[in-house]
Scaffold this motif. Structure first.
Motif, short mmCIF file in Angstrom:
data_model
loop_
_atom_site.label_atom_id
_atom_site.label_comp_id
_atom_site.label_asym_id
_atom_site.label_seq_id
_atom_site.Cartn_x
_atom_site.Cartn_y
_atom_site.Cartn_z
N VAL A 1 0.81 -1.22 0.00
CA VAL A 1 0.00 0.00 0.00
C VAL A 1 0.85 1.27 0.00
N ALA A 2 2.17 1.14 0.14
CA ALA A 2 3.03 2.32 0.00
C ALA A 2 3.03 2.67 -1.47
N GLY A 3 3.01 3.95 -1.79
CA GLY A 3 2.62 4.15 -3.14
C GLY A 3 3.37 5.00 -4.09
N ARG A 4 4.62 5.12 -4.08
CA ARG A 4 5.28 5.91 -5.12
C ARG A 4 5.37 5.14 -6.43
N ALA B 1 13.99 -3.20 2.22
CA ALA B 1 12.66 -2.70 2.55
C ALA B 1 12.26 -1.70 1.48
N VAL B 2 11.16 -1.98 0.79
CA VAL B 2 10.66 -1.11 -0.27
C VAL B 2 9.35 -0.52 0.23
N GLY C 1 7.61 2.76 8.19
CA GLY C 1 7.00 1.59 8.82
C GLY C 1 7.50 0.29 8.23
N THR C 2 7.65 0.26 6.92
CA THR C 2 8.18 -0.94 6.26
C THR C 2 9.60 -1.21 6.71
N VAL C 3 10.40 -0.16 6.77
CA VAL C 3 11.79 -0.31 7.23
C VAL C 3 11.80 -0.85 8.65
N ASN D 1 9.97 4.23 -0.87
CA ASN D 1 8.79 4.11 -1.73
C ASN D 1 7.53 4.49 -0.96
N GLY D 2 7.71 5.17 0.16
CA GLY D 2 6.56 5.55 0.97
C GLY D 2 6.20 7.01 0.79
N THR D 3 5.51 7.54 1.76
CA THR D 3 5.05 8.92 1.67
C THR D 3 6.12 9.90 2.10
#
Length: 113
Positions: A10-13, A63-64, A68-70, A89-91
């Motif tokens: 759901v991370a979205g770049r 982590a892509v 939070g993913t990291v 690749n997040g916000t």
């Protein structure tokens, strides 16, 4: 080299397919032979558990996503020796910014060695 991309779905770049393709192209340009695996766990707990289970099978776990993913990937890597890579690749990607990791995909991927 064996690389696992742990993608926040759901991370979205950028879509995961684009990130994985760019990783493959980057390695090919640099004549690095690599097997690239991709997983997209659906929860933070699933992310940490999955990484913990497979971390010793990879030379790098990336982590892509965002912070939070990291955090979740790092939690799964704790206690092991597999290094963590960050592909923003997040916000906001505050950690990547603080570490000087470029948000430009080719530049971030070029750090994988």
């Amino acid at each position: 080299m064996r690389v696992l991309l742990v993608v926040n779905p759901v991370a979205g770049r950028r879509p995961v397919e684009r990130v994985a393709a760019e990783v493959r192209r980057s390695f090919a340009r640099r004549a690095i032979s690599a097997t690239i695996g991709t997983v997209a766990p659906s929860t933070p707990e699933e992310t940490a558990d999955l990484v913990r289970e497979v971390r010793d099978r990879f030379d790098i776990v990336a982590a892509v996503g965002g912070d939070g993913t990291v955090r979740d990937v790092a939690g799964g890597l704790m206690g092991g020796t597999t290094p963590l890579a960050i592909i923003p690749n997040g916000t906001a990607n505050v950690l990547a910014s603080d570490l000087g990791i470029s948000f430009a995909l080719p530049k971030a991927i070029a750090l994988l060695r």
